[in-house]
Design an enzyme around this catalytic site. Structure first.
Site, PDB file in Angstrom:
ATOM      1  N   GLY A 153      37.645  55.499  44.936  1.00  0.00           N
ATOM      2  CA  GLY A 153      36.599  54.972  44.075  1.00  0.00           C
ATOM      3  C   GLY A 153      36.173  53.608  44.585  1.00  0.00           C
ATOM      4  N   THR A 230      47.732  48.317  42.611  1.00  0.00           N
ATOM      5  CA  THR A 230      46.824  47.493  41.806  1.00  0.00           C
ATOM      6  C   THR A 230      45.978  48.384  40.900  1.00  0.00           C
ATOM      7  OG1 THR A 230      45.198  47.534  43.600  1.00  0.00           O
ATOM      8  CG2 THR A 230      46.697  45.643  43.518  1.00  0.00           C
ATOM      9  N   ALA A 231      46.425  49.633  40.690  1.00  0.00           N
ATOM     10  CA  ALA A 231      45.624  50.602  39.942  1.00  0.00           C
ATOM     11  C   ALA A 231      46.137  50.772  38.512  1.00  0.00           C
ATOM     12  CB  ALA A 231      45.606  51.935  40.682  1.00  0.00           C
ATOM     13  N   GLU A 261      53.735  46.116  30.162  1.00  0.00           N
ATOM     14  CA  GLU A 261      53.388  44.728  30.474  1.00  0.00           C
ATOM     15  C   GLU A 261      53.452  43.877  29.210  1.00  0.00           C
ATOM     16  OE1 GLU A 261      49.546  44.859  32.334  1.00  0.00           O
ATOM     17  OE2 GLU A 261      50.250  46.060  34.023  1.00  0.00           O
ATOM     18  N   HIS A 280      49.041  41.475  36.457  1.00  0.00           N
ATOM     19  CA  HIS A 280      47.804  42.234  36.252  1.00  0.00           C
ATOM     20  C   HIS A 280      46.581  41.349  36.508  1.00  0.00           C
ATOM     21  CE1 HIS A 280      46.287  46.044  34.017  1.00  0.00           C
ATOM     22  NE2 HIS A 280      45.406  45.655  34.932  1.00  0.00           N
TER      23      HIS A 280
END
Length: 315
Positions: A153, A230-231, A261, A280
């Protein structure tokens, strides 16, 4: 009666451009920044009296929507929406939108930054220097190494472009390859796992991609490989990853997203020297925040003014 808009995204504030845009359309922003899990009572009353919501990545479950008769739209100030029970919202005629195309450059830059940190062992070096030492660690050049990417993406494409610019061999697994891009090679997941020196995840979470990286797939990677995520935190089996990092199955990991988190105190990832964890930050640049906040606000305005939003995820 003025429609009230809940805002939980912690970087949006009274008086900013999002606040002003909402007020210009006759809406009343109400701020309740998300800084971690809310109590049961807070969750139950979160949407009380709200016509719309601009949300951070906090969970939205079906029971939270049962006492929200006025709620018409939930807009994420970001791309991911797997934290929202979209079917429950749709059943209550609540539109759900996200903000794609607002942070992919920020995510890609952080991804490459994490790759460089791992390649040059920067966390270990900077920690040692702060402790009064002067290490001369031998790292690795990125040129000539293989950057494996799962998912193509916007953030995957941007990361591929940066990797290619650094002279890396870019190998991508995707269901929609771009055969006209000579800088990128496309292959199946197993080939990417086997060949990658740095494996970066850029796919969404879902029934077909949950636990994308588990113990068997970690075993297929090089012992010198580094995993970068990082997704979505739910893509990685964190217990299996901790075991793989401890026994040398792979060399390291760099994670900007986690299953829970902030990172729980009892996480098996704590205390491991070969994992870098950031909070994040993928989309947390000033530029990306500005784009994402305005995109979410426009989605709320569109729905409340009976227009189709630009980026619905419920249809």
């Amino acid at each position: 009666m003025t429609a009230r808009i809940l805002i939980t995204t912690d970087y949006l504030h009274p008086g900013d451009t999002v606040d002003q845009l909402l007020r210009d359309h006759g809406l009343a922003p109400v701020y309740s920044p998300y800084r971690g899990p809310r109590t049961l009572e807070e969750r139950r009353s979160l949407f009380d009296g709200m016509s719309g919501a601009i949300l951070a990545g906090e969970p939205v479950t079906a029971d939270m929507l049962t006492d929200a008769p006025a709620l018409q739209v939930i807009a994420r100030s970001g791309v991911g929406y797997d934290s929202i029970d979209v079917p429950a919202a749709t059943a209550r005629r609540i539109r759900v939108c996200n903000a794609p195309g607002t942070n992919h450059h920020s995510v890609a830059e952080l991804t490459i930054g994490l790759v460089i940190m791992a390649a040059r062992r920067l966390p270990e070096v900077t920690t040692a220097v702060r402790q009064g030492h002067w290490p001369r660690e031998a790292g690795h050049e990125l040129r000539g190494s293989t950057l494996g990417i799962i998912g193509y993406g916007p953030s995957g494409r941007a990361t591929a472009s940066l990797g290619a610019a650094l002279g890396m061999r870019v190998l991508v697994s995707t269901t929609h390859p771009d055969r006209d891009n000579p800088a990128v090679q496309f292959a199946d997941v197993d080939t990417v796992l086997r060949d990658a020196d740095y494996l970066s995840l850029h796919t969404r979470a879902g029934q077909d991609t949950g636990r994308l990286i588990d113990a068997p797939r970690l075993q297929r990677m090089k012992s010198t490989a580094v995993l970068i995520n990082t997704a979505r935190g739910s893509l990685v089996d964190e217990e299996a990853l901790a075991a793989a990092l401890s026994d040398g199955t792979i060399a390291g990991a760099a994670l900007d997203v986690l299953e829970t988190e902030p990172l729980p105190g009892d996480s098996p990832l704590r205390g491991l020297d070969n994992v870098v964890i950031t909070s994040h930050l993928g989309g947390q640049t000033i530029e990306a925040r500005a784009r994402a906040g305005l995109a979410a606000a426009r989605a709320v305005i569109d729905v409340l003014e009976n227009r189709e939003p630009a980026h619905p995820v419920d249809r």
